[in-house]
Every structure is written in structure tokens, then in C-alpha cells.
Design a protein around this motif. Structure first.
Motif, PDB file in Angstrom:
ATOM      1  N   ALA A  61     -34.553   6.560  23.033  1.00  0.00           N
ATOM      2  CA  ALA A  61     -34.005   6.961  21.730  1.00  0.00           C
ATOM      3  C   ALA A  61     -33.659   6.128  20.432  1.00  0.00           C
ATOM      4  O   ALA A  61     -34.013   5.982  19.412  1.00  0.00           O
ATOM      5  CB  ALA A  61     -32.850   8.048  21.790  1.00  0.00           C
ATOM      6  N   ALA A  62     -33.210   4.887  21.163  1.00  0.00           N
ATOM      7  CA  ALA A  62     -32.712   3.769  20.189  1.00  0.00           C
ATOM      8  C   ALA A  62     -34.231   3.272  19.722  1.00  0.00           C
ATOM      9  O   ALA A  62     -34.448   2.876  18.501  1.00  0.00           O
ATOM     10  CB  ALA A  62     -32.217   2.688  20.916  1.00  0.00           C
ATOM     11  N   ASP A  63     -35.263   3.020  20.554  1.00  0.00           N
ATOM     12  CA  ASP A  63     -36.569   2.360  20.176  1.00  0.00           C
ATOM     13  C   ASP A  63     -37.235   3.214  19.136  1.00  0.00           C
ATOM     14  O   ASP A  63     -37.589   3.053  18.163  1.00  0.00           O
ATOM     15  CB  ASP A  63     -37.412   2.251  21.506  1.00  0.00           C
ATOM     16  CG  ASP A  63     -36.954   1.143  22.464  1.00  0.00           C
ATOM     17  OD1 ASP A  63     -36.256   0.188  22.022  1.00  0.00           O
ATOM     18  OD2 ASP A  63     -37.748   1.237  23.498  1.00  0.00           O
ATOM     19  N   ARG A  64     -36.964   4.834  19.687  1.00  0.00           N
ATOM     20  CA  ARG A  64     -37.731   5.867  18.604  1.00  0.00           C
ATOM     21  C   ARG A  64     -37.161   5.498  17.111  1.00  0.00           C
ATOM     22  O   ARG A  64     -37.772   5.637  16.205  1.00  0.00           O
ATOM     23  CB  ARG A  64     -37.647   7.160  19.095  1.00  0.00           C
ATOM     24  CG  ARG A  64     -38.150   8.244  18.134  1.00  0.00           C
ATOM     25  CD  ARG A  64     -37.890   9.440  18.885  1.00  0.00           C
ATOM     26  NE  ARG A  64     -38.615   9.819  20.180  1.00  0.00           N
ATOM     27  CZ  ARG A  64     -39.869   9.976  20.379  1.00  0.00           C
ATOM     28  NH1 ARG A  64     -40.835  10.113  19.274  1.00  0.00           N
ATOM     29  NH2 ARG A  64     -40.344  10.038  21.279  1.00  0.00           N
ATOM     30  N   GLU A 101     -42.063  -6.638  20.143  1.00  0.00           N
ATOM     31  CA  GLU A 101     -42.898  -7.356  21.010  1.00  0.00           C
ATOM     32  C   GLU A 101     -42.762  -6.466  22.605  1.00  0.00           C
ATOM     33  O   GLU A 101     -43.673  -6.324  23.383  1.00  0.00           O
ATOM     34  CB  GLU A 101     -42.777  -8.739  21.279  1.00  0.00           C
ATOM     35  CG  GLU A 101     -43.850  -9.313  22.047  1.00  0.00           C
ATOM     36  CD  GLU A 101     -43.727 -10.925  22.133  1.00  0.00           C
ATOM     37  OE1 GLU A 101     -44.578 -11.558  22.441  1.00  0.00           O
ATOM     38  OE2 GLU A 101     -42.343 -11.323  21.880  1.00  0.00           O
ATOM     39  N   PRO A 102     -41.544  -6.493  23.068  1.00  0.00           N
ATOM     40  CA  PRO A 102     -41.210  -5.902  24.529  1.00  0.00           C
ATOM     41  C   PRO A 102     -41.781  -4.651  24.842  1.00  0.00           C
ATOM     42  O   PRO A 102     -41.758  -4.198  25.725  1.00  0.00           O
ATOM     43  CB  PRO A 102     -40.002  -6.431  24.696  1.00  0.00           C
ATOM     44  CG  PRO A 102     -39.246  -6.509  23.586  1.00  0.00           C
ATOM     45  CD  PRO A 102     -40.040  -6.929  22.729  1.00  0.00           C
ATOM     46  N   MET A 103     -41.769  -3.986  23.581  1.00  0.00           N
ATOM     47  CA  MET A 103     -42.008  -2.410  23.524  1.00  0.00           C
ATOM     48  C   MET A 103     -43.601  -1.990  23.997  1.00  0.00           C
ATOM     49  O   MET A 103     -43.663  -1.229  24.513  1.00  0.00           O
ATOM     50  CB  MET A 103     -41.947  -1.668  22.231  1.00  0.00           C
ATOM     51  CG  MET A 103     -40.364  -1.690  21.955  1.00  0.00           C
ATOM     52  SD  MET A 103     -40.169  -0.702  20.413  1.00  0.00           S
ATOM     53  CE  MET A 103     -38.565  -1.272  19.718  1.00  0.00           C
ATOM     54  N   PHE A 104     -44.460  -3.128  23.805  1.00  0.00           N
ATOM     55  CA  PHE A 104     -45.801  -2.946  24.295  1.00  0.00           C
ATOM     56  C   PHE A 104     -46.224  -2.950  25.903  1.00  0.00           C
ATOM     57  O   PHE A 104     -47.006  -2.288  26.326  1.00  0.00           O
ATOM     58  CB  PHE A 104     -46.815  -3.988  23.723  1.00  0.00           C
ATOM     59  CG  PHE A 104     -46.982  -3.706  22.190  1.00  0.00           C
ATOM     60  CD1 PHE A 104     -47.932  -2.736  21.774  1.00  0.00           C
ATOM     61  CD2 PHE A 104     -46.351  -4.492  21.157  1.00  0.00           C
ATOM     62  CE1 PHE A 104     -48.483  -2.552  20.530  1.00  0.00           C
ATOM     63  CE2 PHE A 104     -46.699  -4.032  19.863  1.00  0.00           C
ATOM     64  CZ  PHE A 104     -47.686  -3.505  19.423  1.00  0.00           C
ATOM     65  N   ALA A 125     -48.056   5.438  20.592  1.00  0.00           N
ATOM     66  CA  ALA A 125     -48.758   5.557  19.305  1.00  0.00           C
ATOM     67  C   ALA A 125     -47.590   5.206  17.960  1.00  0.00           C
ATOM     68  O   ALA A 125     -47.901   4.882  17.267  1.00  0.00           O
ATOM     69  CB  ALA A 125     -49.038   7.188  19.244  1.00  0.00           C
ATOM     70  N   LEU A 126     -46.367   5.718  18.265  1.00  0.00           N
ATOM     71  CA  LEU A 126     -45.344   5.293  17.298  1.00  0.00           C
ATOM     72  C   LEU A 126     -45.487   3.680  17.323  1.00  0.00           C
ATOM     73  O   LEU A 126     -45.004   3.381  16.126  1.00  0.00           O
ATOM     74  CB  LEU A 126     -44.094   6.076  17.896  1.00  0.00           C
ATOM     75  CG  LEU A 126     -43.131   6.186  16.812  1.00  0.00           C
ATOM     76  CD1 LEU A 126     -43.459   6.974  15.469  1.00  0.00           C
ATOM     77  CD2 LEU A 126     -41.858   6.559  17.402  1.00  0.00           C
ATOM     78  N   LEU A 127     -45.262   3.185  18.221  1.00  0.00           N
ATOM     79  CA  LEU A 127     -45.083   1.751  18.206  1.00  0.00           C
ATOM     80  C   LEU A 127     -46.359   1.068  17.511  1.00  0.00           C
ATOM     81  O   LEU A 127     -46.288   0.300  16.785  1.00  0.00           O
ATOM     82  CB  LEU A 127     -45.175   1.125  19.705  1.00  0.00           C
ATOM     83  CG  LEU A 127     -45.248  -0.216  19.971  1.00  0.00           C
ATOM     84  CD1 LEU A 127     -44.046  -1.117  19.269  1.00  0.00           C
ATOM     85  CD2 LEU A 127     -45.085  -0.688  21.422  1.00  0.00           C
TER      86      LEU A 127
END
Length: 142
Positions: free
Chosen positions: A65-68, A91-94, A105-107
Motif C-alpha cells: 500500500a505504501a509503495d502503491r 530501485e528496490p521495487m524492481f 506496471a505501475l512501477l
């Protein structure tokens, strides 16, 4: 009486009536784990393990939720694209999200917007240097 109270607390955490992310919930869970590990109470230890799993799932949901919210903020302009914290967050989200997933897709969309903003900033910096050099007469061959 205390045993029943502890069991009710654990069941409430497992079914979501108690927020495992609330202050003190994990501390109480740690105390119960120590208490019932020493007593070798298998039934209570099973409830504790299930409550810990519930907590881990809640933490994972909160992180997504925080990332979104961060990614949507970059996309809609409410987050600072050029903050020094933006790339270290992206970067770490990848590695966190699977290719093809909705979050990936959002990233990708947010990363593209970030990259475009960084390129635009770089071109403005270069243009500023060129203009400054021209004003100062630098680069004249005379």
C-alpha cells in the motif's frame, strides 16, 4: 483465566479483530511466545505461530500500500520526482514485484516519468551551462 484471555487475544489477532500493526500487539505476542515456549504448550504455540503469520501478511499488505501510494504520487505529481529519495525508493521495487504484475506496471510507469524528468532536468542544466559560457565568452576561438 489468564490462559483463556491469552487465547482470545491470539484468536482475535488471527481473525483481524485486533490490528497486529497496532502499538503493543507484537510486544504482547513476543511475551506470549516466551511464556508458552517455556511451558511447551503446543496448542498455544500454534495460535502464536498463526498470529505471527497474520502479522507478516499485514506488514506485507502495508508495504504494498505504501509503495502503491508513492508510485501513484509520482505519476499524478503529488510526490517530488526529483527528490534525492526518489531513486533509492524506486530501485528496490524492481526486485520486489514480479514482471507482469499490476504493481510492476505501475512501477514502470512511475520510473518512466522519473526518467523523463531527470533527462529534462539534465538538458536544462546543460543548456544553462552553454548559455553561461556564451555570456562569458568562453569557448570563443579568438
Amino acid at each position: 483465566m489468564i490462559y483463556e484471555s491469552d487465547a482470545r487475544f491470539l484468536r482475535a489477532m488471527i481473525v483481524g479483530r485486533i490490528d497486529s500493526l497496532a502499538d503493543g500487539a507484537m510486544a504482547r505476542l513476543a511475551v506470549l511466545r516466551a511464556k508458552y515456549s517455556a511451558a511447551l504448550d503446543g496448542g498455544m504455540l500454534d495460535l502464536i505461530a498463526r498470529a505471527r503469520e497474520t502479522h507478516a501478511e499485514a506488514v506485507a499488505r502495508a508495504e504494498v500500500a505504501a509503495d502503491r501510494a508513492f508510485l501513484e504520487g509520482l505519476i499524478d505529481g503529488t510526490e517530488d520526482l526529483l527528490s534525492e529519495d526518489t531513486f533509492p525508493k524506486l530501485e528496490p521495487m524492481f526486485t520486489r514485484y514480479a514482471e507482469g504484475s499490476e504493481m510492476f506496471a505501475l512501477l514502470e510507469k512511475a520510473a518512466t516519468i522519473f526518467g523523463d524528468a531527470a533527462q529534462e532536468l539534465a538538458s536544462w542544466v546543460i543548456a544553462g551551462e552553454v548559455i553561461h559560457a556564451a555570456r562569458c565568452g568562453w569557448g570563443d576561438d579568438e
